[in-house]
Design a protein around this motif. Structure first.
Motif, PDB file in Angstrom:
ATOM      1  N   PHE A   1       0.840  -1.192   0.000  1.00  0.00           N
ATOM      2  CA  PHE A   1       0.000   0.000   0.000  1.00  0.00           C
ATOM      3  C   PHE A   1       0.880   1.249   0.000  1.00  0.00           C
ATOM      4  O   PHE A   1       1.848   1.334   0.752  1.00  0.00           O
ATOM      5  CB  PHE A   1      -0.901   0.005   1.236  1.00  0.00           C
ATOM      6  N   SER A   2       0.513   2.221  -0.834  1.00  0.00           N
ATOM      7  CA  SER A   2       1.299   3.450  -0.902  1.00  0.00           C
ATOM      8  C   SER A   2       0.486   4.533  -1.579  1.00  0.00           C
ATOM      9  O   SER A   2      -0.362   4.255  -2.428  1.00  0.00           O
ATOM     10  CB  SER A   2       2.601   3.202  -1.680  1.00  0.00           C
ATOM     11  N   GLY A   3       0.771   5.783  -1.221  1.00  0.00           N
ATOM     12  CA  GLY A   3       0.162   6.905  -1.899  1.00  0.00           C
ATOM     13  C   GLY A   3      -1.351   6.950  -1.750  1.00  0.00           C
ATOM     14  O   GLY A   3      -1.952   6.342  -0.857  1.00  0.00           O
ATOM     15  N   ILE A   4      -1.985   7.667  -2.655  1.00  0.00           N
ATOM     16  CA  ILE A   4      -3.435   7.852  -2.614  1.00  0.00           C
ATOM     17  C   ILE A   4      -4.149   6.674  -3.264  1.00  0.00           C
ATOM     18  O   ILE A   4      -5.175   6.208  -2.788  1.00  0.00           O
ATOM     19  CB  ILE A   4      -3.818   9.173  -3.312  1.00  0.00           C
ATOM     20  N   PHE A   5      -3.585   6.179  -4.372  1.00  0.00           N
ATOM     21  CA  PHE A   5      -4.235   5.107  -5.109  1.00  0.00           C
ATOM     22  C   PHE A   5      -3.497   3.776  -5.013  1.00  0.00           C
ATOM     23  O   PHE A   5      -3.932   2.785  -5.578  1.00  0.00           O
ATOM     24  CB  PHE A   5      -4.378   5.496  -6.593  1.00  0.00           C
ATOM     25  N   GLY A   6      -2.375   3.728  -4.311  1.00  0.00           N
ATOM     26  CA  GLY A   6      -1.618   2.483  -4.195  1.00  0.00           C
ATOM     27  C   GLY A   6      -0.467   2.442  -5.176  1.00  0.00           C
ATOM     28  O   GLY A   6      -0.535   2.993  -6.268  1.00  0.00           O
ATOM     29  N   GLY A   7       0.600   1.754  -4.772  1.00  0.00           N
ATOM     30  CA  GLY A   7       1.813   1.727  -5.585  1.00  0.00           C
ATOM     31  C   GLY A   7       1.817   0.694  -6.693  1.00  0.00           C
ATOM     32  O   GLY A   7       2.688   0.708  -7.551  1.00  0.00           O
ATOM     33  N   GLY A   8       0.853  -0.246  -6.689  1.00  0.00           N
ATOM     34  CA  GLY A   8       0.786  -1.246  -7.747  1.00  0.00           C
ATOM     35  C   GLY A   8       1.830  -2.339  -7.648  1.00  0.00           C
ATOM     36  O   GLY A   8       2.068  -3.052  -8.622  1.00  0.00           O
ATOM     37  N   LEU A   9       2.464  -2.502  -6.488  1.00  0.00           N
ATOM     38  CA  LEU A   9       3.556  -3.463  -6.332  1.00  0.00           C
ATOM     39  C   LEU A   9       3.120  -4.652  -5.487  1.00  0.00           C
ATOM     40  O   LEU A   9       2.371  -4.507  -4.520  1.00  0.00           O
ATOM     41  CB  LEU A   9       4.764  -2.793  -5.677  1.00  0.00           C
ATOM     42  N   ALA A  10       3.616  -5.831  -5.862  1.00  0.00           N
ATOM     43  CA  ALA A  10       3.327  -7.050  -5.104  1.00  0.00           C
ATOM     44  C   ALA A  10       4.503  -8.007  -5.265  1.00  0.00           C
ATOM     45  O   ALA A  10       5.188  -8.018  -6.297  1.00  0.00           O
ATOM     46  CB  ALA A  10       2.044  -7.712  -5.591  1.00  0.00           C
TER      47      ALA A  10
ATOM     48  N   ARG B   1       4.957  15.034 -10.120  1.00  0.00           N
ATOM     49  CA  ARG B   1       4.382  16.299  -9.675  1.00  0.00           C
ATOM     50  C   ARG B   1       2.862  16.189  -9.579  1.00  0.00           C
ATOM     51  O   ARG B   1       2.223  15.625 -10.473  1.00  0.00           O
ATOM     52  CB  ARG B   1       4.771  17.406 -10.657  1.00  0.00           C
ATOM     53  N   PRO B   2       2.248  16.716  -8.525  1.00  0.00           N
ATOM     54  CA  PRO B   2       0.787  16.618  -8.382  1.00  0.00           C
ATOM     55  C   PRO B   2       0.032  17.336  -9.484  1.00  0.00           C
ATOM     56  O   PRO B   2      -1.114  16.986  -9.777  1.00  0.00           O
ATOM     57  CB  PRO B   2       0.526  17.253  -7.012  1.00  0.00           C
ATOM     58  N   ALA B   3       0.658  18.351 -10.107  1.00  0.00           N
ATOM     59  CA  ALA B   3      -0.011  19.056 -11.205  1.00  0.00           C
ATOM     60  C   ALA B   3      -0.243  18.128 -12.392  1.00  0.00           C
ATOM     61  O   ALA B   3      -1.197  18.314 -13.160  1.00  0.00           O
ATOM     62  CB  ALA B   3       0.819  20.263 -11.635  1.00  0.00           C
ATOM     63  N   ALA B   4       0.616  17.118 -12.551  1.00  0.00           N
ATOM     64  CA  ALA B   4       0.457  16.146 -13.649  1.00  0.00           C
ATOM     65  C   ALA B   4      -0.473  15.022 -13.195  1.00  0.00           C
ATOM     66  O   ALA B   4      -0.107  13.846 -13.194  1.00  0.00           O
ATOM     67  CB  ALA B   4       1.826  15.609 -14.067  1.00  0.00           C
ATOM     68  N   PHE B   5      -1.711  15.397 -12.844  1.00  0.00           N
ATOM     69  CA  PHE B   5      -2.666  14.409 -12.324  1.00  0.00           C
ATOM     70  C   PHE B   5      -3.034  13.380 -13.384  1.00  0.00           C
ATOM     71  O   PHE B   5      -3.402  12.246 -13.066  1.00  0.00           O
ATOM     72  CB  PHE B   5      -3.929  15.127 -11.841  1.00  0.00           C
ATOM     73  N   TYR B   6      -2.922  13.756 -14.664  1.00  0.00           N
ATOM     74  CA  TYR B   6      -3.267  12.843 -15.759  1.00  0.00           C
ATOM     75  C   TYR B   6      -2.211  11.753 -15.936  1.00  0.00           C
ATOM     76  O   TYR B   6      -2.422  10.796 -16.672  1.00  0.00           O
ATOM     77  CB  TYR B   6      -3.427  13.632 -17.068  1.00  0.00           C
ATOM     78  N   ARG B   7      -1.064  11.895 -15.262  1.00  0.00           N
ATOM     79  CA  ARG B   7      -0.032  10.859 -15.313  1.00  0.00           C
ATOM     80  C   ARG B   7      -0.049   9.998 -14.059  1.00  0.00           C
ATOM     81  O   ARG B   7       0.218   8.818 -14.118  1.00  0.00           O
ATOM     82  CB  ARG B   7       1.331  11.502 -15.514  1.00  0.00           C
ATOM     83  N   GLY B   8      -0.322  10.581 -12.930  1.00  0.00           N
ATOM     84  CA  GLY B   8      -0.617   9.802 -11.740  1.00  0.00           C
ATOM     85  C   GLY B   8       0.556   9.322 -10.918  1.00  0.00           C
ATOM     86  O   GLY B   8       0.346   8.751  -9.847  1.00  0.00           O
ATOM     87  N   ASP B   9       1.798   9.556 -11.346  1.00  0.00           N
ATOM     88  CA  ASP B   9       2.939   9.017 -10.607  1.00  0.00           C
ATOM     89  C   ASP B   9       2.980   9.522  -9.169  1.00  0.00           C
ATOM     90  O   ASP B   9       3.259   8.761  -8.241  1.00  0.00           O
ATOM     91  CB  ASP B   9       4.247   9.384 -11.329  1.00  0.00           C
ATOM     92  N   TRP B  10       2.720  10.816  -8.963  1.00  0.00           N
ATOM     93  CA  TRP B  10       2.765  11.373  -7.607  1.00  0.00           C
ATOM     94  C   TRP B  10       1.661  10.783  -6.739  1.00  0.00           C
ATOM     95  O   TRP B  10       1.860  10.519  -5.554  1.00  0.00           O
ATOM     96  CB  TRP B  10       2.627  12.886  -7.677  1.00  0.00           C
ATOM     97  N   TYR B  11       0.506  10.534  -7.332  1.00  0.00           N
ATOM     98  CA  TYR B  11      -0.654  10.094  -6.561  1.00  0.00           C
ATOM     99  C   TYR B  11      -0.562   8.630  -6.135  1.00  0.00           C
ATOM    100  O   TYR B  11      -1.151   8.238  -5.125  1.00  0.00           O
ATOM    101  CB  TYR B  11      -1.937  10.336  -7.369  1.00  0.00           C
ATOM    102  N   VAL B  12       0.156   7.813  -6.903  1.00  0.00           N
ATOM    103  CA  VAL B  12       0.260   6.394  -6.532  1.00  0.00           C
ATOM    104  C   VAL B  12       1.390   6.147  -5.544  1.00  0.00           C
ATOM    105  O   VAL B  12       1.509   5.044  -4.998  1.00  0.00           O
ATOM    106  CB  VAL B  12       0.448   5.492  -7.770  1.00  0.00           C
TER     107      VAL B  12
END
Length: 467
Positions: free
Chosen positions: A93-102, A122-133
């Motif tokens: 578990f990580s970030g807002i949406f999860g890190g996707g790792l197992a 960067r949070p401004a790049a919400f369409y890429r999502g790296d910061w959020y996950v």
């Protein structure tokens, strides 16, 4: 399935570590599953088939690292299908949406950790999502033998993607910093005398800056280049490969010789729009292995280092998960897997002591420091612009509130209030990003800059003492 659902991270009960026998080999698989919820097409069907293929794989996998396995539903489905050969696992578990790792394992997971990268989009790049996950390093300490040092530390990661291409990649600084952090955790595991595996989608090509940083500052080896040291350094369209003057390899050669896990002609998710439409309608296409494949490249890796007193060597390595879904006929992911078998051998005294990292040329550290300085200037400019926007919107909002008093019509007053509300909302968001996020990013850059400068100084001292 219900037993697995009771706990996301599970270890088979009653396992007696004293009965563990040190294995003579490890089968390791790393795969980016492309399991984005609501976005990845046929997500659940594909990940179910990935689970089936893992369960049927020969030789049986000992350790599996998954990336972009975003939902617990998919993770638990894979766990249910593979529990007879991989009874232990951890969803991170990580970030807002999860890190996707197992990580899945044949042996018990004694300890786990999730380390988030300080520089992570960067949070401004919400369409890429790296910061959020909340991308980072998923760690698992796995015991595979009875002795104190019979431990493999597995690190699974997914570095920031180069969305803008190599020449204009504004995220290069972030990815390089992430590679540096990954090198540190792997080096620390090796210094503890444990075997180490670094798995994942690193979004880098062989011998790139991030790659060289990892191999220099962690005593690890890339399984593919151990077996095929002359393999490609990127796609045939890259400058590194053009400089080698080797021509464009075939699609078959890209898989077998160069380890191309991404952008392969064999991957249906890299086909043109019309071919994908035809496939959805049931009209399949076969790819000739002899056709040139100029875009295929390797972005997925397995790095390894042996434990104290033991040497592990690469017996074989291959690109896997190239099959299609049996009914949908699409590829199981937009990446193929890296699969390797490591075999255990006794280490010499020299190898037992060889846990120290090496250093890069001084010019490389200077290149990284220059990159940090350039990116630092960019972010400071962004912070000024965002804070200026915030101050401007506050002034506009105050002006609109004042203008409402002299508004001749309710409709005009409504428009003024709407303008002030929307503008101030956007300004506050920009102010938060500029004042809080960018400030945090600049501080993380300072830490990265110090660590690289310190490594440069140590490299300079080592160079001086060797003469």
């Amino acid at each position: 399935m219900n037993n697995i659902k009771a706990e996301v991270a599970t270890n088979a009960p009653g396992t007696d570590n004293a009965l563990l026998q040190l294995p003579s080999s490890l089968r390791v698989i790393s795969l980016n599953c492309w399991g984005l919820k609501f976005i990845s097409k046929h997500r659940h069907e594909r990940l179910l088939e990935i689970g089936r293929q893992l369960a049927q794989a020969s030789p049986e996998p000992s350790i599996v690292g998954l990336q972009e396995c975003w939902t617990q539903q998919d993770y638990l489905a894979i766990r249910a299908l593979t529990k007879h050969i991989l009874p232990h696992g951890k969803f991170y578990f990580s970030g807002i949406f999860g890190g996707g790792l197992a990580i899945l394992s044949k042996w018990p997971i004694e300890e786990s950790s999730m380390f988030r990268y300080p520089l992570n989009g960067r949070p401004a790049a919400f369409y890429r999502g790296d910061w959020y996950v909340g991308k980072g390093v998923a760690g698992a300490r796995i015991r595979f033998g009875p002795a104190r040092k019979d431990v493999v530390e597995v690190f699974c990661t997914h570095l920031h993607a180069p969305y803008e291409g190599e020449l204009n990649d504004s995220y290069l600084c972030h990815r390089t910093a992430q590679a540096w952090e990954m090198a540190k955790v792997m080096r620390h595991a090796a210094e503890r005398g444990h075997m180490m595996l670094g798995l994942g989608d690193f979004n880098m090509v062989p011998l790139s800056l991030a790659y060289r940083l990892i191999e220099a500052h962690a005593p690890v080896r890339d399984v593919w280049r151990v077996v095929r040291p002359e393999s490609a350094l990127g796609s045939a369209e890259s400058e590194a490969e053009k400089a080698r003057g080797r021509g464009v390899p075939s699609a078959g050669e890209c898989l077998v010789e160069h380890g191309a896990t991404c952008d392969s002609r064999f991957n249906t998710w890299r086909w043109g729009k019309q071919m994908r439409k035809d496939l959805d309608r049931g009209k399949d296409s076969e790819v000739d292995p002899a056709v040139p494949d100029p875009r295929a490249r390797r972005l997925d890796y397995v790095f390894f280092a042996g434990q104290a007193g033991q040497r592990w060597e690469v017996e074989d390595v291959e690109v896997g998960m190239t099959m299609r879904h049996p009914t949908l006929r699409c590829s199981l992911s937009d990446h193929f897997s890296i699969e390797t078998t490591l075999v255990r051998q006794e280490a010499s005294q020299t190898e037992k002591e060889a846990t120290m990292s090496s250093y890069l040329p001084i010019e490389t550290y200077d290149e990284i420091l220059a990159m940090i300085a350039t990116y630092n200037l960019r972010e400071r400019k962004q912070r000024r612009l965002r804070l200026t926007h915030f101050a401007t919107e506050v002034g506009i909002a105050i002006g609109c509130f004042v203008a409402v008093w002299w508004s001749p019509h309710n409709f005009v007053a409504f428009l003024l209030m709407l303008l002030s509300t929307l503008g101030l909302s956007a300004g506050v968001l920009d102010g938060l990003m500029g004042g809080l996020f960018v400030g945090s990013e600049i501080r993380a850059l300072k830490e990265f800059e110090y660590e690289i400068g310190n490594a440069r100084e140590q490299a300079r001292r080592g160079l001086r003492s060797s003469h």
